[in-house]
Scaffold this active site. Structure first.
Site, short mmCIF file in Angstrom:
data_model
loop_
_atom_site.label_atom_id
_atom_site.label_comp_id
_atom_site.label_asym_id
_atom_site.label_seq_id
_atom_site.Cartn_x
_atom_site.Cartn_y
_atom_site.Cartn_z
N GLY A 45 0.84 -1.18 0.00
CA GLY A 45 0.00 0.00 0.00
C GLY A 45 0.88 1.23 0.00
CD GLN A 50 3.34 5.78 2.89
OE1 GLN A 50 2.41 5.20 2.32
NE2 GLN A 50 4.30 5.12 3.52
CB CYS A 95 4.95 2.14 7.64
SG CYS A 95 4.47 3.65 6.78
CG LEU A 96 6.52 1.22 1.57
CD1 LEU A 96 5.97 1.65 0.22
CD2 LEU A 96 7.62 0.17 1.38
CG HIS A 137 -0.79 0.96 7.31
ND1 HIS A 137 0.11 0.56 8.28
CD2 HIS A 137 -0.12 1.81 6.50
CE1 HIS A 137 1.27 1.16 8.07
NE2 HIS A 137 1.17 1.92 6.99
CD GLU A 138 -1.16 2.34 2.77
OE1 GLU A 138 -0.75 3.52 2.67
OE2 GLU A 138 -0.42 1.41 3.10
CG HIS A 141 -0.01 6.56 5.62
ND1 HIS A 141 1.08 7.12 6.23
CD2 HIS A 141 0.30 5.26 5.41
CE1 HIS A 141 2.02 6.18 6.39
NE2 HIS A 141 1.57 5.04 5.91
NI NI Z 1 2.49 3.17 5.88
#
Ligand code: NI
Length: 183
Positions: A45, A50, A95-96, A137-138, A141
């Site tokens: 995701g 991000q 998470c990236l 999760h997204e 963000h």
């Molecule tokens: Ni994330």
């Protein structure tokens, strides 16, 4: 185009993102860049903040989870989670923007979400399992929330040093990132 991923500590990750008003060429290009960036970092995701965009948009690819039946690969524009239900379950999230940290987070297993598709159609859909997990999760963000915010005060304290290192670029990561405090 592959964007660098914004790292923990970047103020954009704390912004409450803005609604997308128009389905234009800019949006189409942005969505295609988000898929490309998500794939390049092996993400499941990716949310617009991000990559430095203050917009209510994220992409999800839950088709690679081994136990997930089907899974989805799609974009969510201006999503609104209408309801979440079921008994909360723990799953180890990463998470990236926060590389090398994975922690258990509890969330409900099912959700109903309203969003605009890439074809600019309004849709209401129910998701569950790992797909729902990635969406939750997204969705966080675009509200300026990170998975580490869901951890106990004790866990947060333990992770403080690691998180500070990430914001300074002191982390081993295979994909390109942009660090807020790198000198
Ligand atoms: Ni994330």
């Amino acid at each position: 185009m592959i964007y660098p991923i914004r790292a923990y500590g970047d103020p954009i990750l704390r912004a409450e993102c803005k609604k997308i008003e128009e389905n234009d060429e800019f949006l189409k290009k942005l969505i295609s860049d988000m898929y490309e960036t998500m794939d390049a970092s092996d993400g499941v995701g990716l949310a617009a903040p991000q990559i430095g965009k203050n917009l209510r948009l994220f992409t999800v690819d839950s088709t690679h989870f081994p136990d997930e039946e089907g899974g989805v690969r799609q974009a969510f524009i201006n999503p609104v989670i209408i309801e979440e239900h079921g008994e909360e379950w723990e799953f180890e999230e990463g998470c990236l923007s926060i590389p090398e940290i994975r922690e258990n987070v509890s969330r409900p297993p099912k959700l109903k979400i309203q969003y605009i598709t890439e074809d600019w159609e309004s849709k209401t859909e129910v998701f569950e399992g790992l797909t729902a997990r990635v969406i939750q999760h997204e969705y966080d963000h675009i509200e300026g929330i990170l998975f580490t915010d869901h951890l106990s005060a004790f866990k947060k304290q333990l992770l403080k040093g690691k998180l500070s290192n990430i914001s300074r670029g002191k982390v081993n990561v295979r994909y390109r990132m942009k660090f807020p405090k790198r000198r």
